[in-house]
Write a protein that holds these residues in place. Structure first.
Motif, PDB file in Angstrom:
ATOM      1  N   UNK A  22       0.754  -1.122  -0.256  1.00  0.00           N
ATOM      2  CA  UNK A  22      -0.187  -0.175   0.058  1.00  0.00           C
ATOM      3  C   UNK A  22       1.131   1.209  -0.194  1.00  0.00           C
ATOM      4  N   UNK A  23      -0.093   2.269  -1.429  1.00  0.00           N
ATOM      5  CA  UNK A  23       1.118   3.781  -0.825  1.00  0.00           C
ATOM      6  C   UNK A  23       0.405   4.544  -2.357  1.00  0.00           C
ATOM      7  N   UNK A  24       2.068   5.235  -2.509  1.00  0.00           N
ATOM      8  CA  UNK A  24       1.168   5.932  -3.931  1.00  0.00           C
ATOM      9  C   UNK A  24       2.407   5.500  -4.971  1.00  0.00           C
ATOM     10  N   UNK A  25       2.468   6.335  -5.151  1.00  0.00           N
ATOM     11  CA  UNK A  25       3.410   6.587  -6.313  1.00  0.00           C
ATOM     12  C   UNK A  25       3.430   7.679  -7.383  1.00  0.00           C
ATOM     13  N   UNK A  26       4.598   8.813  -7.192  1.00  0.00           N
ATOM     14  CA  UNK A  26       4.771   9.904  -8.384  1.00  0.00           C
ATOM     15  C   UNK A  26       5.264   9.744  -9.396  1.00  0.00           C
ATOM     16  N   UNK A  27       4.293  10.476 -10.284  1.00  0.00           N
ATOM     17  CA  UNK A  27       5.124  10.621 -12.086  1.00  0.00           C
ATOM     18  C   UNK A  27       5.159  11.663 -13.071  1.00  0.00           C
ATOM     19  N   UNK A  28       5.923  11.193 -13.493  1.00  0.00           N
ATOM     20  CA  UNK A  28       5.604  12.792 -14.530  1.00  0.00           C
ATOM     21  C   UNK A  28       5.285  11.839 -15.965  1.00  0.00           C
ATOM     22  N   UNK A  29       4.152  11.936 -15.912  1.00  0.00           N
ATOM     23  CA  UNK A  29       4.115  10.657 -17.228  1.00  0.00           C
ATOM     24  C   UNK A  29       3.674   9.547 -16.901  1.00  0.00           C
ATOM     25  N   UNK A  30       5.043   8.840 -17.963  1.00  0.00           N
ATOM     26  CA  UNK A  30       4.970   6.908 -17.388  1.00  0.00           C
ATOM     27  C   UNK A  30       6.234   7.194 -16.190  1.00  0.00           C
ATOM     28  N   UNK A  31       6.302   7.859 -16.125  1.00  0.00           N
ATOM     29  CA  UNK A  31       8.235   8.356 -15.087  1.00  0.00           C
ATOM     30  C   UNK A  31       8.219   8.030 -14.194  1.00  0.00           C
ATOM     31  N   UNK A  32       8.577   7.588 -13.285  1.00  0.00           N
ATOM     32  CA  UNK A  32       8.500   7.115 -11.639  1.00  0.00           C
ATOM     33  C   UNK A  32       9.700   8.395 -11.180  1.00  0.00           C
ATOM     34  N   UNK A  33       8.859   9.256 -10.245  1.00  0.00           N
ATOM     35  CA  UNK A  33      10.304   9.669  -9.945  1.00  0.00           C
ATOM     36  C   UNK A  33       9.913  10.146  -8.180  1.00  0.00           C
ATOM     37  N   UNK A  34       8.895   9.445  -7.407  1.00  0.00           N
ATOM     38  CA  UNK A  34       9.010   9.028  -6.191  1.00  0.00           C
ATOM     39  C   UNK A  34       8.261   8.504  -5.767  1.00  0.00           C
ATOM     40  N   UNK A  35       7.639   7.715  -4.134  1.00  0.00           N
ATOM     41  CA  UNK A  35       6.924   6.884  -3.772  1.00  0.00           C
ATOM     42  C   UNK A  35       7.030   7.049  -2.608  1.00  0.00           C
ATOM     43  N   UNK A  36       6.131   6.403  -2.067  1.00  0.00           N
ATOM     44  CA  UNK A  36       5.887   6.950  -0.164  1.00  0.00           C
ATOM     45  C   UNK A  36       5.098   4.953  -0.522  1.00  0.00           C
ATOM     46  N   UNK A  40       4.070  -2.209   7.355  1.00  0.00           N
ATOM     47  CA  UNK A  40       2.840  -2.965   9.509  1.00  0.00           C
ATOM     48  C   UNK A  40       3.954  -2.870   9.866  1.00  0.00           C
ATOM     49  N   UNK A  41       4.926  -2.780   9.789  1.00  0.00           N
ATOM     50  CA  UNK A  41       6.036  -2.923  10.965  1.00  0.00           C
ATOM     51  C   UNK A  41       7.016  -1.336  11.697  1.00  0.00           C
ATOM     52  N   UNK A  42       6.769  -0.625  10.749  1.00  0.00           N
ATOM     53  CA  UNK A  42       6.700   0.912  11.571  1.00  0.00           C
ATOM     54  C   UNK A  42       5.631   1.135  11.814  1.00  0.00           C
ATOM     55  N   UNK A  43       4.488   1.104  11.128  1.00  0.00           N
ATOM     56  CA  UNK A  43       3.557   2.076  11.034  1.00  0.00           C
ATOM     57  C   UNK A  43       3.454   3.271  10.770  1.00  0.00           C
ATOM     58  N   UNK A  44       3.847   3.540   9.615  1.00  0.00           N
ATOM     59  CA  UNK A  44       4.498   4.725   9.032  1.00  0.00           C
ATOM     60  C   UNK A  44       5.040   4.497   7.797  1.00  0.00           C
ATOM     61  N   UNK A  45       5.012   5.495   6.874  1.00  0.00           N
ATOM     62  CA  UNK A  45       5.219   5.753   5.943  1.00  0.00           C
ATOM     63  C   UNK A  45       6.630   6.124   5.150  1.00  0.00           C
ATOM     64  N   UNK A  64       0.250   9.348   5.085  1.00  0.00           N
ATOM     65  CA  UNK A  64       0.501   9.327   3.580  1.00  0.00           C
ATOM     66  C   UNK A  64       0.254  10.802   3.169  1.00  0.00           C
ATOM     67  N   UNK A  65      -0.323  11.653   4.032  1.00  0.00           N
ATOM     68  CA  UNK A  65      -0.522  13.235   2.889  1.00  0.00           C
ATOM     69  C   UNK A  65       1.031  14.067   3.302  1.00  0.00           C
ATOM     70  N   UNK A  66       1.460  13.846   4.096  1.00  0.00           N
ATOM     71  CA  UNK A  66       2.616  14.264   4.766  1.00  0.00           C
ATOM     72  C   UNK A  66       3.441  13.388   4.042  1.00  0.00           C
ATOM     73  N   UNK A  67       3.693  12.535   4.376  1.00  0.00           N
ATOM     74  CA  UNK A  67       4.416  11.293   3.472  1.00  0.00           C
ATOM     75  C   UNK A  67       4.748  12.299   1.591  1.00  0.00           C
ATOM     76  N   UNK A  68       3.356  12.309   1.127  1.00  0.00           N
ATOM     77  CA  UNK A  68       3.382  13.065  -0.337  1.00  0.00           C
ATOM     78  C   UNK A  68       3.688  14.079   0.000  1.00  0.00           C
ATOM     79  N   UNK A  69       3.327  15.434   0.398  1.00  0.00           N
ATOM     80  CA  UNK A  69       4.215  16.623   1.138  1.00  0.00           C
ATOM     81  C   UNK A  69       6.224  16.672   0.531  1.00  0.00           C
ATOM     82  N   UNK A  70       6.618  15.549   1.600  1.00  0.00           N
ATOM     83  CA  UNK A  70       7.697  15.377   1.350  1.00  0.00           C
ATOM     84  C   UNK A  70       8.259  14.965   0.109  1.00  0.00           C
ATOM     85  N   UNK A  71       8.069  13.835  -0.187  1.00  0.00           N
ATOM     86  CA  UNK A  71       8.586  13.701  -1.061  1.00  0.00           C
ATOM     87  C   UNK A  71       8.716  14.311  -2.436  1.00  0.00           C
ATOM     88  N   UNK A  72       6.456  15.025  -2.820  1.00  0.00           N
ATOM     89  CA  UNK A  72       6.841  16.463  -3.964  1.00  0.00           C
ATOM     90  C   UNK A  72       7.830  18.055  -4.055  1.00  0.00           C
TER      91      UNK A  72
END
Length: 232
Positions: A22-36, A40-45, A64-72
């Motif tokens: 579970x998580x999300x991928x940051x992409x520009x077109x089809x190019x992946x430039x980040x992910x969160x 389950x072990x640490x219970x964070x992203x 996940x929202x905080x993680x997305x901001x950090x990666x963006x």
């Protein structure tokens, strides 16, 4: 056709389709430039930025929202740095020009507000044959003339000191100038001093008008001895 991933457009987040990661991928077109990714072990992203082969870990976030901001933010910073990587091939050409040729070679220099000390140091350098800072120019097709892209203050100092009716005077603040030079306007200088100023070689270079302002600034800093980076 090419199999390279599309790399243009606005970065967008895409939810992971794999139920085991579970998580999300940051992409520009089809190019992946980040992910969160949720752990389950640490219970964070966990946060990652960059393409899969070169990504780096940014740490963890509680939501996940905080993680997305950090990666963006990290991806945006990377994009800005990449935009500042200049091409290794550019057309930088020296221009043979002395002070007396300046008005003919680069007419219409903009007037600048310069300190008396700066004008004096520029003229002193010319009289003592101390190398002057380099200036970069480009040909303006609309104006049909060369325009200064960087280093215009040095050229403007000559223009201000030598213009008819100028009241700019040599202050003699750093060098012991010959009698009759310190405190003189251009009109008051002896003939040999005027000739020396007029014949001063200028360090001028031309680049195509398509060269970016950022590259012009970088070139000027390097030519004028500042190699410590953008904060120098």
């Amino acid at each position: 056709m090419t199999n390279e991933p599309k790399t243009t457009g606005t970065p967008r987040w895409h939810k992971s389709k794999d139920p085991h990661t579970p998580g999300a991928f940051l992409k520009v077109g089809r190019k992946q430039i980040g992910r969160v990714l949720y752990s389950d072990f640490t219970r964070n992203y966990s946060c990652f930025v960059g393409q899969p082969s070169t990504e780096r870990w940014l740490g963890c976030a509680d939501s996940i929202d905080t993680a997305k901001i950090k990666v963006s933010k990290a991806a945006e910073a990377d994009a800005k740095r990449e935009a500042q990587v200049f091409p290794a091939h550019f057309d930088l050409r020296p221009m043979n020009c002395s002070v007396q040729d300046l008005e003919q070679r680069a007419p219409g220099l903009p007037a600048m507000i310069l300190s008396r000390e700066f004008v004096t140091r520029t003229i002193e350098s010319a009289l003592l044959r101390i190398p002057l800072p380099a200036a970069v120019l480009s040909y303006d097709n609309a104006a049909q003339r060369l325009v200064v892209r960087s280093g215009g203050s040095t050229l403007a100092a000559f223009q201000e000191f030598m213009r008819q009716g100028s009241e700019a005077r040599l202050l003699g603040v750093e060098f012991a100038l010959p009698d009759g030079w310190a405190g003189a306007t251009f009109a008051e200088l002896p003939g040999r001093a005027k000739t020396r100023i007029r014949e001063t070689p200028l360090r001028l270079y031309t680049v195509p008008p398509t060269v970016s302002d950022a590259l012009v600034v970088s070139l000027s800093r390097r030519m004028n001895g500042s190699l410590a980076g953008e904060t120098a």
